[in-house]
Design an enzyme around this catalytic site. Structure first.
Site, mmCIF file in Angstrom:
data_model
loop_
_atom_site.group_PDB
_atom_site.id
_atom_site.type_symbol
_atom_site.label_atom_id
_atom_site.label_comp_id
_atom_site.label_asym_id
_atom_site.label_seq_id
_atom_site.Cartn_x
_atom_site.Cartn_y
_atom_site.Cartn_z
ATOM 1 N N HIS A 115 0.180 5.032 6.217
ATOM 2 C CA HIS A 115 -0.291 5.440 4.900
ATOM 3 C C HIS A 115 -0.231 6.954 4.729
ATOM 4 C CE1 HIS A 115 -2.272 1.465 5.575
ATOM 5 N NE2 HIS A 115 -1.683 1.280 4.398
ATOM 6 N N ASN B 169 4.162 -5.801 5.618
ATOM 7 C CA ASN B 169 3.172 -6.836 5.935
ATOM 8 C C ASN B 169 3.784 -8.226 6.074
ATOM 9 O OD1 ASN B 169 0.918 -4.952 5.652
ATOM 10 N ND2 ASN B 169 1.350 -5.016 3.461
ATOM 11 N N SER C 239 0.803 -1.222 0.000
ATOM 12 C CA SER C 239 0.000 0.000 0.000
ATOM 13 C C SER C 239 0.831 1.265 0.000
ATOM 14 C CB SER C 239 -0.938 0.014 1.213
ATOM 15 O OG SER C 239 -0.190 -0.052 2.420
ATOM 16 N N GLY D 56 -1.895 -4.167 1.071
ATOM 17 C CA GLY D 56 -2.014 -5.365 1.892
ATOM 18 C C GLY D 56 -1.084 -6.503 1.532
ATOM 19 N N ASP E 19 -3.490 6.908 9.688
ATOM 20 C CA ASP E 19 -2.714 6.059 10.587
ATOM 21 C C ASP E 19 -1.251 6.440 10.443
ATOM 22 O OD1 ASP E 19 -1.701 4.740 8.260
ATOM 23 O OD2 ASP E 19 -3.458 3.447 8.235
#
Length: 263
Positions: free
Chosen positions: A218, A97, A31, A65, A215
């Site tokens: 991002h 991730n 992302s 993701g 957050d």
């Protein structure tokens, strides 16, 4: 006559030694590079902005993701590599991730740097899970087999300051450098380029400009564009010749200090 033949041979050798600039830069990532960021309507990834600094095509196939394991397992990589041609570049960036281990999450890789594996069952199907460097090596080697150039990048930082300094990266940044050294391919320490320049701007600047609206991972469009500029800065500082040749006026205008080597 001899002079003309010699001159002709010399000209031919010059053209043979000249490498054409890349036609396309492909992007494999998560992302933080995905054009739509976290797909929340407020964030974007650096991959959306890279194209404004180069004259070649940018084919951004980063997906929110994704980890190295899922991008390899679920077809993202297969979809990307089929369109890569000789002379292209493929930017590979993962690490956000990939933690947690193969048994804790369907995205996590095996801890280690070699060929260690663990077999797990995901939705009723057995899967052989590898280490993070293993996945990156497979991707990079497939790019090399195409006559293209893989370029690996450390992950982007989360927004986290301690006493005016950005927190240190997780182990996946080091894994990317390891693979680059093993395969003798370009490496951009994207994390450090961003972190050192954040420290110059200051934590409060980032807060005041709302660079992380949802957050700590991002980025806003402005921050995503900044992250793209950090890649351009690295290309210039590291003198990656093929990529220097495709910088446009915007790319040539990017002017940030180079990283100071600690080696």
């Amino acid at each position: 006559m001899k002079f003309e033949i010699t001159l002709l041979i010399s000209v031919c050798l010059v053209f043979q030694s000249f490498e054409a600039p890349p036609k396309t830069i492909f992007i494999a990532g998560d992302s933080t590079a995905d054009a739509n960021g976290g797909h929340n309507g407020q964030t974007e990834g650096w991959g959306k902005h890279l194209g404004q600094y180069v004259s070649c095509n940018v084919n951004n196939q980063a997906v929110s993701g994704q980890s190295s394991r899922t991008f390899w397992r679920d077809g993202g990589w297969a979809n990307l590599i089929k369109d890569v041609n000789a002379g292209d570049y493929v930017f590979i960036q993962f690490g956000h991730n990939d933690a947690g281990g193969p048994n804790a999450t369907p995205k996590g890789s095996v801890v280690g740097t070699g060929d260690e594996t663990v077999t797990v069952n995901v939705n009723g199907v057995d899967e052989v899970v590898h280490t993070f460097p293993w996945y990156i090596r497979q991707m990079a080697n497939q790019v090399l087999e195409k006559g293209a150039t893989p370029l690996v990048l450390s992950l982007t930082p989360n927004f986290s300051f301690v006493d005016g300094k950005v927190s240190e990266p997780n182990r996946f940044a080091g894994y990317m450098k390891l693979v680059s050294e093993e395969l003798n391919i370009p490496f951009i320490d994207h994390y450090s380029y961003i972190a050192r320049n954040w420290e110059v701007l200051g934590e409060q600047y980032i807060i005041d400009n709302n660079w992380f609206p949802t957050d700590k991972k991002h980025t806003s469009p402005e921050a995503a564009n900044f992250n793209a500029q950090m890649i351009i800065s690295a290309i210039k500082c590291q003198k990656i010749e093929d990529l220097l040749s495709v910088l446009n006026n915007n790319g040539n205008a990017v002017n940030y200090p180079c990283l100071v080597s600690t080696e």
